[in-house]
Motif scaffolding. Structure first.
Motif, PDB file in Angstrom:
ATOM      1  N   CYS A 133      58.706  76.299  23.367  1.00 51.83           N
ATOM      2  CA  CYS A 133      58.508  75.962  24.768  1.00 51.83           C
ATOM      3  C   CYS A 133      59.110  77.063  25.621  1.00 51.83           C
ATOM      4  O   CYS A 133      60.267  77.425  25.443  1.00 51.83           O
ATOM      5  CB  CYS A 133      59.180  74.630  25.109  1.00 51.83           C
ATOM      6  N   LYS A 180      48.387  61.777  24.193  1.00 56.17           N
ATOM      7  CA  LYS A 180      48.744  61.687  22.784  1.00 56.17           C
ATOM      8  C   LYS A 180      49.569  60.437  22.489  1.00 56.17           C
ATOM      9  O   LYS A 180      50.289  59.933  23.346  1.00 56.17           O
ATOM     10  CB  LYS A 180      49.564  62.917  22.383  1.00 56.17           C
ATOM     11  N   ASP A 220      54.336  66.624  25.351  1.00 51.66           N
ATOM     12  CA  ASP A 220      54.730  66.391  23.964  1.00 51.66           C
ATOM     13  C   ASP A 220      55.177  64.952  23.756  1.00 51.66           C
ATOM     14  O   ASP A 220      55.814  64.360  24.638  1.00 51.66           O
ATOM     15  CB  ASP A 220      55.886  67.312  23.577  1.00 51.66           C
ATOM     16  N   SER A 272      62.604  71.858  23.137  1.00 48.07           N
ATOM     17  CA  SER A 272      61.850  71.909  21.892  1.00 48.07           C
ATOM     18  C   SER A 272      61.439  73.333  21.567  1.00 48.07           C
ATOM     19  O   SER A 272      61.391  74.208  22.421  1.00 48.07           O
ATOM     20  CB  SER A 272      60.605  71.022  21.985  1.00 48.07           C
ATOM     21  N   ARG A 325      53.684  72.608  30.416  1.00 52.18           N
ATOM     22  CA  ARG A 325      53.964  71.735  29.271  1.00 52.18           C
ATOM     23  C   ARG A 325      55.269  70.986  29.484  1.00 52.18           C
ATOM     24  O   ARG A 325      56.290  71.588  29.839  1.00 52.18           O
ATOM     25  CB  ARG A 325      54.045  72.568  28.001  1.00 52.18           C
ATOM     26  N   CYS A 360      57.970  69.338  27.479  1.00 54.57           N
ATOM     27  CA  CYS A 360      58.394  69.380  26.089  1.00 54.57           C
ATOM     28  C   CYS A 360      59.328  68.220  25.750  1.00 54.57           C
ATOM     29  O   CYS A 360      59.725  67.436  26.606  1.00 54.57           O
ATOM     30  CB  CYS A 360      59.082  70.714  25.808  1.00 54.57           C
ATOM     31  N   VAL A 361      59.706  68.123  24.501  1.00 51.47           N
ATOM     32  CA  VAL A 361      60.537  67.026  24.017  1.00 51.47           C
ATOM     33  C   VAL A 361      61.837  66.945  24.805  1.00 51.47           C
ATOM     34  O   VAL A 361      62.523  67.949  25.010  1.00 51.47           O
ATOM     35  CB  VAL A 361      60.836  67.202  22.514  1.00 51.47           C
ATOM     36  N   ASP A 404      49.886  69.583  29.262  1.00 50.78           N
ATOM     37  CA  ASP A 404      50.222  69.025  27.949  1.00 50.78           C
ATOM     38  C   ASP A 404      51.562  68.308  28.043  1.00 50.78           C
ATOM     39  O   ASP A 404      52.488  68.785  28.719  1.00 50.78           O
ATOM     40  CB  ASP A 404      50.302  70.155  26.914  1.00 50.78           C
TER      41      ASP A 404
END
Length: 333
Positions: free
Chosen positions: A19, A114, A90, A16, A64, A66-67, A88
Protein backbone atom coordinates in the motif's frame (compact mmCIF):
# COMPACT_ATOMS: atom_id res chain seq x y z
CA UNK A 1 -32.06 12.88 13.42
CA UNK A 2 -28.60 12.80 14.84
CA UNK A 3 -28.54 14.04 18.41
CA UNK A 4 -24.98 15.28 18.76
CA UNK A 5 -21.81 15.81 16.82
CA UNK A 6 -18.50 15.36 18.57
CA UNK A 7 -15.00 16.00 17.31
CA UNK A 8 -12.27 13.47 17.19
CA UNK A 9 -8.65 13.66 16.15
CA UNK A 10 -7.54 11.27 13.47
CA UNK A 11 -4.12 10.03 12.51
CA UNK A 12 -3.65 8.22 9.17
CA UNK A 13 -1.34 5.34 8.39
CA UNK A 14 -1.45 2.62 5.75
CA UNK A 15 -0.37 -0.60 7.41
CA UNK A 16 -0.81 -3.40 4.87
CA UNK A 17 1.85 -4.56 2.42
CA UNK A 18 2.02 -3.03 -1.05
CA UNK A 19 0.00 0.00 0.00
CA UNK A 20 1.35 3.38 -0.92
CA UNK A 21 1.64 5.45 2.22
CA UNK A 22 -0.62 8.48 2.41
CA UNK A 23 1.34 11.37 3.83
CA UNK A 24 -1.58 13.66 4.61
CA UNK A 25 -5.36 13.64 5.01
CA UNK A 26 -7.64 16.59 5.61
CA UNK A 27 -10.61 15.71 7.80
CA UNK A 28 -13.74 17.61 8.74
CA UNK A 29 -15.02 16.87 12.22
CA UNK A 30 -17.69 18.18 14.59
CA UNK A 31 -18.05 18.43 18.34
CA UNK A 32 -21.83 18.85 18.65
CA UNK A 33 -24.79 19.20 16.35
CA UNK A 34 -24.58 22.99 16.71
CA UNK A 35 -20.83 23.39 16.45
CA UNK A 36 -18.94 24.61 13.41
CA UNK A 37 -16.87 22.21 11.37
CA UNK A 38 -13.24 21.81 12.37
CA UNK A 39 -10.53 21.00 9.83
CA UNK A 40 -7.79 18.63 10.92
CA UNK A 41 -4.76 17.61 8.89
CA UNK A 42 -3.49 14.15 9.81
CA UNK A 43 -1.52 11.16 8.64
CA UNK A 44 -1.42 7.44 9.53
CA UNK A 45 -4.37 5.48 10.98
CA UNK A 46 -7.75 7.17 11.32
CA UNK A 47 -8.20 6.80 15.04
CA UNK A 48 -10.38 8.30 17.76
CA UNK A 49 -8.90 9.94 20.81
CA UNK A 50 -12.32 10.79 22.30
CA UNK A 51 -15.96 9.87 21.81
CA UNK A 52 -17.21 11.28 18.54
CA UNK A 53 -20.26 11.64 16.37
CA UNK A 54 -19.31 12.55 12.82
CA UNK A 55 -16.22 12.33 10.63
CA UNK A 56 -16.25 13.54 7.05
CA UNK A 57 -13.41 12.69 4.69
CA UNK A 58 -14.09 14.51 1.43
CA UNK A 59 -12.31 15.56 -1.76
CA UNK A 60 -9.13 13.62 -0.98
CA UNK A 61 -7.11 11.19 -3.09
CA UNK A 62 -7.18 7.72 -1.53
CA UNK A 63 -7.25 5.12 -4.35
CA UNK A 64 -7.09 2.21 -1.90
CA UNK A 65 -8.32 1.75 1.66
CA UNK A 66 -5.91 -0.78 3.09
CA UNK A 67 -6.15 -3.10 6.10
CA UNK A 68 -6.82 -1.26 9.38
CA UNK A 69 -6.72 2.18 7.80
CA UNK A 70 -9.78 3.09 9.88
CA UNK A 71 -9.65 2.22 13.57
CA UNK A 72 -12.50 3.52 15.73
CA UNK A 73 -12.52 2.35 19.35
CA UNK A 74 -14.46 5.25 20.89
CA UNK A 75 -18.06 6.25 20.21
CA UNK A 76 -18.82 7.33 16.64
CA UNK A 77 -22.15 7.60 14.85
CA UNK A 78 -21.44 8.80 11.31
CA UNK A 79 -18.50 8.14 9.01
CA UNK A 80 -18.52 9.54 5.48
CA UNK A 81 -15.94 9.11 2.73
CA UNK A 82 -17.04 11.31 -0.15
CA UNK A 83 -15.47 12.05 -3.55
CA UNK A 84 -12.05 10.76 -2.56
CA UNK A 85 -11.15 8.55 -5.55
CA UNK A 86 -11.55 5.31 -3.58
CA UNK A 87 -11.35 2.50 -6.14
CA UNK A 88 -10.57 -0.46 -3.87
CA UNK A 89 -11.26 -1.43 -0.27
CA UNK A 90 -9.30 -4.27 1.32
CA UNK A 91 -11.06 -6.75 3.59
CA UNK A 92 -10.34 -5.55 7.12
CA UNK A 93 -9.97 -1.90 6.17
CA UNK A 94 -12.54 -0.91 8.81
CA UNK A 95 -11.88 -1.81 12.43
CA UNK A 96 -14.79 -0.10 14.16
CA UNK A 97 -15.90 -1.14 17.64
CA UNK A 98 -19.05 1.00 18.21
CA UNK A 99 -22.25 0.66 16.19
CA UNK A 100 -22.42 3.38 13.55
CA UNK A 101 -25.72 4.95 12.60
CA UNK A 102 -24.40 5.55 9.09
CA UNK A 103 -21.40 4.57 6.99
CA UNK A 104 -21.50 6.42 3.68
CA UNK A 105 -19.03 5.96 0.82
CA UNK A 106 -20.38 8.04 -2.09
CA UNK A 107 -19.01 9.60 -5.28
CA UNK A 108 -15.99 7.31 -5.43
CA UNK A 109 -14.64 4.83 -7.99
CA UNK A 110 -15.62 1.50 -6.46
CA UNK A 111 -16.46 -1.28 -8.93
CA UNK A 112 -16.38 -4.34 -6.65
CA UNK A 113 -17.58 -4.98 -3.10
CA UNK A 114 -15.49 -7.78 -1.65
CA UNK A 115 -16.32 -10.22 1.08
CA UNK A 116 -14.72 -9.24 4.37
CA UNK A 117 -15.04 -5.47 3.94
CA UNK A 118 -18.40 -4.86 5.63
CA UNK A 119 -19.22 -8.16 7.33
CA UNK A 120 -17.82 -7.08 10.68
CA UNK A 121 -18.69 -3.39 10.47
CA UNK A 122 -21.42 -2.58 12.98
CA UNK A 123 -23.46 -0.08 11.00
CA UNK A 124 -27.24 0.30 10.92
CA UNK A 125 -27.05 1.87 7.46
CA UNK A 126 -24.44 1.44 4.74
CA UNK A 127 -24.75 3.76 1.76
CA UNK A 128 -22.58 2.91 -1.28
CA UNK A 129 -24.47 5.06 -3.77
CA UNK A 130 -22.94 6.94 -6.69
CA UNK A 131 -20.00 4.68 -7.40
CA UNK A 132 -19.42 2.31 -10.33
CA UNK A 133 -20.27 -0.93 -8.56
CA UNK A 134 -21.06 -3.83 -10.88
CA UNK A 135 -19.80 -6.77 -8.78
CA UNK A 136 -20.89 -7.68 -5.26
CA UNK A 137 -19.41 -10.91 -3.96
CA UNK A 138 -21.92 -13.42 -2.57
CA UNK A 139 -20.76 -13.07 1.05
CA UNK A 140 -20.16 -9.31 1.04
CA UNK A 141 -23.02 -8.55 3.46
CA UNK A 142 -23.31 -11.86 5.31
CA UNK A 143 -23.32 -12.26 9.10
CA UNK A 144 -23.93 -8.59 9.85
CA UNK A 145 -26.73 -8.46 12.40
CA UNK A 146 -26.32 -4.69 12.89
CA UNK A 147 -27.14 -3.85 9.28
CA UNK A 148 -30.70 -2.66 8.65
CA UNK A 149 -30.48 -0.41 5.57
CA UNK A 150 -28.38 -0.84 2.43
CA UNK A 151 -28.34 1.76 -0.36
CA UNK A 152 -26.70 0.93 -3.69
CA UNK A 153 -28.21 3.72 -5.81
CA UNK A 154 -26.61 5.09 -8.98
CA UNK A 155 -24.25 2.21 -9.72
CA UNK A 156 -23.97 -0.44 -12.47
CA UNK A 157 -25.50 -3.44 -10.69
CA UNK A 158 -27.08 -5.93 -13.08
CA UNK A 159 -28.69 -8.41 -10.70
CA UNK A 160 -30.16 -8.95 -7.26
CA UNK A 161 -28.40 -12.00 -5.85
CA UNK A 162 -30.59 -14.30 -3.69
CA UNK A 163 -27.42 -15.39 -1.85
CA UNK A 164 -26.80 -11.95 -0.34
CA UNK A 165 -27.51 -11.23 3.36
CA UNK A 166 -27.11 -14.70 4.84
CA UNK A 167 -27.44 -14.38 8.61
CA UNK A 168 -28.00 -10.62 8.24
CA UNK A 169 -31.61 -10.99 9.28
CA UNK A 170 -32.24 -7.36 10.27
CA UNK A 171 -31.94 -5.85 6.78
CA UNK A 172 -35.40 -4.48 6.01
CA UNK A 173 -34.64 -1.65 3.57
CA UNK A 174 -32.88 -2.20 0.25
CA UNK A 175 -32.52 0.57 -2.33
CA UNK A 176 -31.08 -0.21 -5.78
CA UNK A 177 -32.42 2.65 -7.92
CA UNK A 178 -30.67 3.90 -11.08
CA UNK A 179 -28.81 0.69 -11.84
CA UNK A 180 -28.93 -1.88 -14.66
CA UNK A 181 -31.29 -4.53 -13.31
CA UNK A 182 -33.26 -6.36 -16.01
CA UNK A 183 -35.11 -8.94 -13.89
CA UNK A 184 -35.88 -9.90 -10.32
CA UNK A 185 -35.01 -13.57 -9.79
CA UNK A 186 -36.74 -16.18 -7.64
CA UNK A 187 -36.15 -15.88 -3.88
CA UNK A 188 -34.43 -12.53 -4.42
CA UNK A 189 -35.24 -11.26 -0.93
CA UNK A 190 -35.38 -14.49 1.05
CA UNK A 191 -32.64 -13.45 3.50
CA UNK A 192 -34.10 -10.06 4.39
CA UNK A 193 -35.86 -9.32 7.68
CA UNK A 194 -39.00 -11.28 8.52
CA UNK A 195 -39.76 -9.47 11.79
CA UNK A 196 -40.75 -6.21 10.09
CA UNK A 197 -42.20 -5.06 6.77
CA UNK A 198 -39.70 -4.52 3.97
CA UNK A 199 -38.99 -1.31 2.05
CA UNK A 200 -37.77 -2.12 -1.46
CA UNK A 201 -36.77 0.58 -3.94
CA UNK A 202 -35.98 -0.80 -7.39
CA UNK A 203 -36.99 2.14 -9.59
CA UNK A 204 -35.13 3.48 -12.63
CA UNK A 205 -33.68 0.22 -13.88
CA UNK A 206 -34.51 -1.88 -16.96
CA UNK A 207 -36.63 -4.51 -15.26
CA UNK A 208 -38.78 -6.45 -17.74
CA UNK A 209 -39.46 -9.56 -15.69
CA UNK A 210 -40.34 -10.41 -12.10
CA UNK A 211 -40.10 -14.12 -11.36
CA UNK A 212 -43.32 -15.47 -9.79
CA UNK A 213 -41.23 -16.70 -6.84
CA UNK A 214 -39.24 -13.47 -6.49
CA UNK A 215 -40.76 -12.67 -3.09
CA UNK A 216 -40.90 -16.25 -1.83
CA UNK A 217 -39.44 -16.50 1.64
CA UNK A 218 -40.11 -12.89 2.63
CA UNK A 219 -43.02 -11.42 4.55
CA UNK A 220 -45.02 -8.21 4.33
CA UNK A 221 -43.83 -5.25 2.28
CA UNK A 222 -44.35 -1.69 3.44
CA UNK A 223 -43.09 -0.03 0.26
CA UNK A 224 -42.42 -1.55 -3.17
CA UNK A 225 -41.22 0.98 -5.75
CA UNK A 226 -40.77 -0.22 -9.33
CA UNK A 227 -41.12 3.10 -11.16
CA UNK A 228 -39.34 3.73 -14.42
CA UNK A 229 -38.86 0.15 -15.60
CA UNK A 230 -40.16 -1.86 -18.57
CA UNK A 231 -42.77 -4.06 -16.90
CA UNK A 232 -45.76 -5.25 -18.94
CA UNK A 233 -47.28 -7.32 -16.12
CA UNK A 234 -46.89 -8.24 -12.46
CA UNK A 235 -47.00 -11.86 -11.28
CA UNK A 236 -50.04 -12.67 -9.17
CA UNK A 237 -47.87 -14.52 -6.64
CA UNK A 238 -46.41 -11.32 -5.20
CA UNK A 239 -49.82 -10.46 -3.69
CA UNK A 240 -50.49 -13.89 -2.17
CA UNK A 241 -49.91 -14.50 1.56
CA UNK A 242 -48.43 -11.06 2.14
CA UNK A 243 -49.53 -7.46 2.52
CA UNK A 244 -48.08 -4.76 0.27
CA UNK A 245 -49.01 -1.40 1.75
CA UNK A 246 -47.70 0.92 -0.98
CA UNK A 247 -47.09 -0.10 -4.59
CA UNK A 248 -45.61 2.29 -7.15
CA UNK A 249 -45.26 1.18 -10.77
CA UNK A 250 -45.29 4.54 -12.52
CA UNK A 251 -43.74 4.85 -15.99
CA UNK A 252 -43.85 1.22 -17.07
CA UNK A 253 -45.72 -0.61 -19.85
CA UNK A 254 -48.38 -2.30 -17.75
CA UNK A 255 -51.56 -3.52 -19.43
CA UNK A 256 -53.42 -4.85 -16.40
CA UNK A 257 -53.09 -6.04 -12.78
CA UNK A 258 -53.60 -9.63 -11.62
CA UNK A 259 -57.02 -10.27 -10.09
CA UNK A 260 -55.53 -11.04 -6.66
CA UNK A 261 -54.54 -7.39 -6.30
CA UNK A 262 -58.23 -6.56 -5.85
CA UNK A 263 -58.36 -8.86 -2.82
CA UNK A 264 -55.22 -7.43 -1.22
CA UNK A 265 -54.81 -4.99 1.65
CA UNK A 266 -53.08 -2.41 -0.51
CA UNK A 267 -53.38 1.13 0.89
CA UNK A 268 -51.79 3.17 -1.90
CA UNK A 269 -51.38 2.42 -5.60
CA UNK A 270 -49.60 4.56 -8.20
CA UNK A 271 -49.40 3.64 -11.88
CA UNK A 272 -49.03 6.94 -13.69
CA UNK A 273 -47.73 6.90 -17.27
CA UNK A 274 -48.82 3.41 -18.23
CA UNK A 275 -50.57 4.69 -21.31
CA UNK A 276 -51.65 1.31 -22.76
CA UNK A 277 -53.41 0.14 -19.62
CA UNK A 278 -56.53 -1.93 -20.38
CA UNK A 279 -59.84 -0.08 -19.93
CA UNK A 280 -61.61 -3.10 -18.45
CA UNK A 281 -58.84 -3.35 -15.87
CA UNK A 282 -59.16 0.35 -15.12
CA UNK A 283 -62.81 -0.20 -14.23
CA UNK A 284 -61.80 -3.01 -11.86
CA UNK A 285 -59.17 -0.79 -10.26
CA UNK A 286 -61.76 1.95 -9.76
CA UNK A 287 -64.17 -0.46 -8.05
CA UNK A 288 -61.38 -1.77 -5.80
CA UNK A 289 -60.22 1.74 -4.91
CA UNK A 290 -63.72 2.86 -3.91
CA UNK A 291 -64.50 -0.32 -1.98
CA UNK A 292 -61.18 -0.54 -0.12
CA UNK A 293 -60.56 3.22 0.25
CA UNK A 294 -57.17 3.02 -1.47
CA UNK A 295 -55.15 6.15 -2.24
CA UNK A 296 -54.71 6.13 -6.00
CA UNK A 297 -52.82 7.77 -8.84
CA UNK A 298 -54.20 6.75 -12.25
CA UNK A 299 -52.59 7.09 -15.68
CA UNK A 300 -54.19 9.71 -17.92
CA UNK A 301 -56.56 7.54 -20.01
CA UNK A 302 -60.05 8.00 -21.50
CA UNK A 303 -62.17 4.84 -21.83
CA UNK A 304 -65.39 4.54 -23.82
CA UNK A 305 -68.45 2.96 -22.22
CA UNK A 306 -70.82 2.31 -25.14
CA UNK A 307 -73.50 0.77 -22.96
CA UNK A 308 -73.93 3.92 -20.92
CA UNK A 309 -72.85 6.18 -23.78
CA UNK A 310 -70.21 7.95 -21.74
CA UNK A 311 -66.44 8.29 -21.63
CA UNK A 312 -64.68 7.50 -18.37
CA UNK A 313 -61.77 9.82 -17.72
CA UNK A 314 -58.98 8.59 -15.47
CA UNK A 315 -56.48 11.22 -14.43
CA UNK A 316 -54.22 11.32 -11.34
CA UNK A 317 -56.47 10.64 -8.32
CA UNK A 318 -59.75 11.46 -10.09
CA UNK A 319 -62.25 9.66 -12.30
CA UNK A 320 -65.26 11.26 -13.93
CA UNK A 321 -67.58 10.65 -16.87
CA UNK A 322 -68.42 12.82 -19.85
CA UNK A 323 -71.00 12.20 -22.62
CA UNK A 324 -69.90 10.42 -25.77
CA UNK A 325 -69.40 12.73 -28.71
CA UNK A 326 -71.79 11.40 -31.36
CA UNK A 327 -70.80 12.25 -34.93
CA UNK A 328 -73.72 13.03 -37.27
CA UNK A 329 -74.00 10.89 -40.40
CA UNK A 330 -75.83 13.67 -42.29
CA UNK A 331 -73.47 15.87 -44.23
CA UNK A 332 -74.29 19.55 -43.89
CA UNK A 333 -73.87 22.17 -46.59
Amino acid sequence: MYILLVVFIAIARISSENCDEISQLNLIVYKTIDSAAENITTSAIIKLNDDAFHLLLANQSIPRLCVNVVQIMNELSVLQIINSSVADIDPGAFHIIPTLTLLKINFNLLTTIKSGVFNNVKAKEIDLSRNFISVIEDEAFDNNTSLQVLKLNHNAIKEINPNWFKNSHNVYKLSVIYNELTRIPAYAFKNLATNRALKLRLSANRIREIDPESFAGCGDIDILRLNGNKLVSLPREIFINRTIRLLEVNTNRLLCFPDVLYESKLQRLEFLENSQFNCTCLGQVRTFVIKSKVDIMYPAIICEDKVREVNWVYNFNKTYEIPLLVTSTTERF
